[in-house]
Design a protein around this motif. Sequence first.
Motif, mmCIF file in Angstrom:
data_model
loop_
_atom_site.group_PDB
_atom_site.id
_atom_site.type_symbol
_atom_site.label_atom_id
_atom_site.label_comp_id
_atom_site.label_asym_id
_atom_site.label_seq_id
_atom_site.Cartn_x
_atom_site.Cartn_y
_atom_site.Cartn_z
ATOM 1 N N SER A 556 6.823 1.647 -2.524
ATOM 2 C CA SER A 556 6.485 0.334 -3.228
ATOM 3 C C SER A 556 5.779 -0.422 -2.264
ATOM 4 N N GLY A 557 5.117 -1.593 -2.596
ATOM 5 C CA GLY A 557 4.594 -2.541 -1.752
ATOM 6 C C GLY A 557 3.320 -2.252 -1.133
ATOM 7 N N GLN A 558 2.777 -3.094 -0.157
ATOM 8 C CA GLN A 558 1.496 -2.690 0.390
ATOM 9 C C GLN A 558 1.190 -1.462 1.101
ATOM 10 N N ILE A 559 0.261 -1.126 1.213
ATOM 11 C CA ILE A 559 -0.182 -0.003 2.212
ATOM 12 C C ILE A 559 -0.636 -0.662 3.336
ATOM 13 N N PRO A 560 -0.123 -0.581 4.561
ATOM 14 C CA PRO A 560 -0.775 -1.215 5.757
ATOM 15 C C PRO A 560 -2.027 -1.048 5.864
ATOM 16 N N VAL A 561 -2.852 -2.049 6.028
ATOM 17 C CA VAL A 561 -4.378 -1.864 6.222
ATOM 18 C C VAL A 561 -4.820 -0.879 7.266
ATOM 19 N N SER A 562 -3.935 -0.811 8.278
ATOM 20 C CA SER A 562 -4.376 0.030 9.570
ATOM 21 C C SER A 562 -4.123 1.323 9.178
ATOM 22 N N LEU A 563 -3.294 1.842 7.838
ATOM 23 C CA LEU A 563 -3.236 3.038 7.567
ATOM 24 C C LEU A 563 -4.221 3.383 6.282
ATOM 25 N N SER A 564 -4.924 2.434 6.001
ATOM 26 C CA SER A 564 -5.827 2.613 4.707
ATOM 27 C C SER A 564 -7.186 3.138 5.551
ATOM 28 N N ILE A 565 -7.140 4.384 6.163
ATOM 29 C CA ILE A 565 -8.303 4.832 6.427
ATOM 30 C C ILE A 565 -8.634 6.139 5.885
ATOM 31 N N GLN A 566 -10.091 6.597 6.053
ATOM 32 C CA GLN A 566 -10.332 7.893 5.472
ATOM 33 C C GLN A 566 -9.554 9.199 5.787
ATOM 34 N N ALA A 567 -8.985 9.139 7.012
ATOM 35 C CA ALA A 567 -8.164 10.181 7.651
ATOM 36 C C ALA A 567 -7.032 10.382 6.821
ATOM 37 N N TYR A 568 -6.379 9.487 6.229
ATOM 38 C CA TYR A 568 -5.383 9.444 5.359
ATOM 39 C C TYR A 568 -5.500 9.628 3.735
ATOM 40 N N ASN A 569 -6.728 9.770 3.424
ATOM 41 C CA ASN A 569 -6.882 10.048 1.940
ATOM 42 C C ASN A 569 -5.983 11.153 1.364
ATOM 43 N N GLY A 570 -5.345 10.520 0.389
ATOM 44 C CA GLY A 570 -4.229 11.438 -0.327
ATOM 45 C C GLY A 570 -2.932 11.440 0.426
ATOM 46 N N SER A 571 -2.744 10.598 1.548
ATOM 47 C CA SER A 571 -1.315 10.559 1.961
ATOM 48 C C SER A 571 -0.455 9.700 1.336
ATOM 49 N N PHE A 572 -0.964 8.950 0.088
ATOM 50 C CA PHE A 572 -0.176 7.879 -0.419
ATOM 51 C C PHE A 572 -0.332 8.187 -1.771
ATOM 52 N N SER A 573 -0.905 9.174 -2.404
ATOM 53 C CA SER A 573 -0.745 9.471 -3.689
ATOM 54 C C SER A 573 0.404 9.875 -4.454
ATOM 55 N N GLY A 574 0.666 9.631 -5.854
ATOM 56 C CA GLY A 574 2.034 9.888 -6.393
ATOM 57 C C GLY A 574 3.269 8.731 -5.982
ATOM 58 N N ASN A 575 2.690 7.591 -5.653
ATOM 59 C CA ASN A 575 3.324 6.636 -5.416
ATOM 60 C C ASN A 575 2.809 5.400 -6.364
ATOM 61 N N PRO A 576 3.160 5.166 -7.507
ATOM 62 C CA PRO A 576 2.410 4.460 -8.522
ATOM 63 C C PRO A 576 2.747 2.959 -8.158
ATOM 64 N N ARG A 577 3.912 2.560 -7.399
ATOM 65 C CA ARG A 577 4.421 0.978 -7.392
ATOM 66 C C ARG A 577 3.542 0.839 -5.874
ATOM 67 N N LEU A 578 2.742 1.614 -5.191
ATOM 68 C CA LEU A 578 2.114 1.072 -3.992
ATOM 69 C C LEU A 578 0.751 0.364 -4.401
ATOM 70 N N CYS A 579 0.315 -0.635 -3.507
ATOM 71 C CA CYS A 579 -0.797 -1.400 -3.634
ATOM 72 C C CYS A 579 -1.691 -1.448 -2.453
ATOM 73 N N SER A 580 -2.960 -1.771 -2.680
ATOM 74 C CA SER A 580 -3.586 -1.955 -1.471
ATOM 75 C C SER A 580 -4.991 -2.806 -1.736
ATOM 76 N N TYR A 581 -5.304 -3.440 -0.387
ATOM 77 C CA TYR A 581 -6.560 -4.521 -0.658
ATOM 78 C C TYR A 581 -7.885 -3.723 -0.327
ATOM 79 N N THR A 582 -7.619 -2.517 0.127
ATOM 80 C CA THR A 582 -8.921 -1.771 0.624
ATOM 81 C C THR A 582 -9.227 -0.427 -0.186
ATOM 82 N N ILE A 583 -7.929 0.296 -0.699
ATOM 83 C CA ILE A 583 -7.968 1.727 -1.327
ATOM 84 C C ILE A 583 -8.345 1.382 -2.773
#
Length: 970
Positions: A556-583
């Motif tokens: 849960s909580g915010q995905i760190p901005v520095s990890l919100s990059i294309q290389a990690y696409n799909g790295s956080f799926s299946g965690n419905p309580r996560l949020c992001s300003y960029t993804i």
Amino acid sequence: MSSLLLLLFSFLSVASSTRSSELEILLTLANTLHSSALPNPFSTWDPSSHHCDFNGVSCNPSSSVTQIDLSGLSLSGTLNFTSLCSLPSLETLALGFNSLSGSIPADLDRCSKLQYLDLGNNGFSGSFPDIPSLGELRYLYVNKSGLTGGFPWSSLLNMKKLVVLSVGDNGFDESLFPEEVLEFMDLNWLYLSNCRIQGMIPPGIGKLSKLINLELSMNNITGEIPKEIGNLVNLWQLELYKNGLTGKFPTGMRNLTKLENFDASLNYLEGDLSELKYLTNLVSLQLYMNDFSGEIPAEFGSFQKLVNLSLYTNRLTGPLPEMLGSWAEFDFVDVSENFLTGTIPAYMCKRGKMTKLLVLQNKLSGEIPVTYSNCTTLTRFRVSNNSLSGVVPPGIWGLPNVNIIDLETNQLEGGVTSDIQNAKSLDQLFIANNKFSGELPVEISKAKSLVAIDVSNNGFSGMLPQSIGELKQLSSLHLENNIFSGSIPESLGSCDSVSDVNMANNSLSGEMPPSLGSLPVLNSLNLSNNRLSGPIPSALSSLSLSLLDLSNNRLSGQIPVSLSIQAYNGSFSGNPRLCSYTISSFQRCSSQPGMSKDAHKLIVCFVLLAMLLCICIGLYVCLNKRERNRERSLKENSWDMKSFRALSFTLDEILDSIKPENLIGSGGSGNVYRVVLDNGKELAVKHIRNAADCDGLKKTQSTTPILGTRGKRSREFDSEIETLSSIRHVNVVKLYCSITSDNSSLLVYEYMPNGSLWDKLHSSRKMELDWETRYEVAVEVAKGLEYLHHGCERPVLHRDVKSSNILLDEHFKPRIADFGLAKILQDSSGKDSTHIIAGTHGYIAPEYGYTNKVTEKGDVYSYGVILMELVTGKRAIEAEFGESKDIVSWVLSMLETREKILSLVDSRIPEAYKEDAVKVLRVAILCTATLPNLRPTMRCVVQMLEDVVPCKLLRIVIEKEGDGKTEAGN
């Protein structure tokens, strides 16, 4: 009476003159040679002493020198054979196992009374002279002495008494088997290994019936083993490995009943082993990497001297003899990669001396014999990829000297017992793909040498040991596909060497420990499909991960901005309580309570503007400071210029050219500038940055300082540059000089107008390199690396061999660049270079993932990757290879059929050259073997490439179904 006295006086005068002359010759020899041995072997060579009392000197009753034996005394220098051959009674000259240099002149032929000559294991140069006058010679040793050219076989024909002929391990010109050798009927020792013999073994070899040792290994010998070999009934040793021999063992080999050591590995031999079942005195039998089939003779089980058996990578079937190795002090067995059935023989360690049990990748069944629980001498226990079942005997886990336990891909049950705390030498534990269960014992943390753990795809449960952080050398941890529960141990963050962590598909819960973000070399982190909750630690932002997978958890909580990059696409799926300003695929993070959206936006904008303003001000101040420093350095003339070659330029010419418009490249060790001198000559200048330089504001990971924060040059830098400056080779970039100050360091090289090999093969400006050019590049680069590894006073390791470090001159002749700079950058950064792996992803040898030891074999692996680039036209890393795959794994996956192998060759290479390209690819496969010990030296690589003879394609990777951990004799 007076005449008799006169005659006696004359005789004594001649004898005295002879002794004086021989003393003078010996003292001259002592003054010519130098020794690093202690005590000095010439300490007894006192002019006031009798020369027959000198160490290593023997005389006849007339005090005339008959023997000089100075072998193995660390001697260096050159020999004066004219002087030595003036010793009238000299019969023995033994100078082997030293570091003697220079040529062996034709004057050697004057030593006409010599019976024993040993010049082997030295560093001579040139060819071996004709010696027809040495008709009394019985023992000739010139093996491994640095000789080249053609060997004068015909001049040996006068040596009818020759008993030992040892001329192997030299760089002679290619020749057929020397028929002259077949005339030496008294010969009992023939050593012709590794001296570029071609063609077939002549049937006439059967005439040398007194032979006890015949060694023909590492040549280009083809054809079948002649049936006349069966006439050599006195053979004690027969070495034929690494040739191109074909066919079956001839009928009659059963006659070699005195044979104790037989090695015919690395050939194309086929058929069964039945002809060997009569060789009851065998001590060592090595036939690995051939095409043998049929069953291992049951008689092998009764061979009472047998201690070594290596038959891996053949097509053998049936069981291993039940009593194999139970009679003598058995050392090792390696029958991996066959189709063997039945059980593991129980008594191979009966005498308590066995070191290696290697039976991986067969069809063996049954349980692991309990007898091996007490085999404390074992260093390698590998039984993976079989159909073994039952519980592993507890003592196996705690063998005190074992380095690797490999039980992967069987049907083994039970669990890892607390005995593992006794495995003080264990560095690799591979037990994946079994039916193991229970908890991992906390005692596993006592096996402090562990580097790699793989227990994936089992039924392990319970909590992970909280003390796992005690494994300070741990590099790879694979726990995926089990039923582990509880939290991830916080102590894992203390495993500073860990680079690969996979805990996917378990039932782990709790929050991710922030300590994971402090792992300095972590490269891959997979925690997917667990029950982890809480926020993603912001500390993970500091890592440079090639793989991150946190999907399907309860984060849960915010995905760190520095990890919100294309290389990690799909790295956080299946965690419905996560949020992001960029993804966009995640819900947008809500504002803080009590704050309006507009206010939140305003604050964010204000913060961003403030940060941008600070960065601009910092860059402005830094750039101005750097320019002022540069100008002040020039004006104060604070540069120290060290030249290593004759220079045609001045310091000012170099310094005036270090400006943005001359920048031609930037890499891990700094910027590179093109300098055009007043005389029109072009140079390349590498500017290596200082730690205190404001370039550091750029925060580029590729920038590593060579100078301390106080601006003092490191001793390591000066020492390493001195080493690099001494290197002289046509395939290594010339280093003209170094220019250093308190703030910068410049290295001035020759300029390569055609850029790098990488550019020519892969960039948007790539051009069509024809096969002849690619082949020439391959050979010349190999020669350059051979020089660095073998031609210098001490080996020079490149540490970052890659196609972008291979530069091309105006004629497309290659030069190796940036050799040694990886070490300079590491040493000068104040860190222990043995714990920092230099290199580039895709070129780094796999052992660097679990060991800190840097060797020449790492450069060999990287060179193998370059060969694959040259043959396939592909980059070291391509998306088409698949996730986490590189060119090596891609090539190995294509070695199933001839059609697939040919499809690997770059389509731009004409059909007529594809067979040659495949031959080079075979060398590449050898260079990129998973285990360092299986890779050839660069000296061997050069020979394989120059010979242009089909090298044996490793069936180790063609037919195997394993995972690349094949032992192949180690």
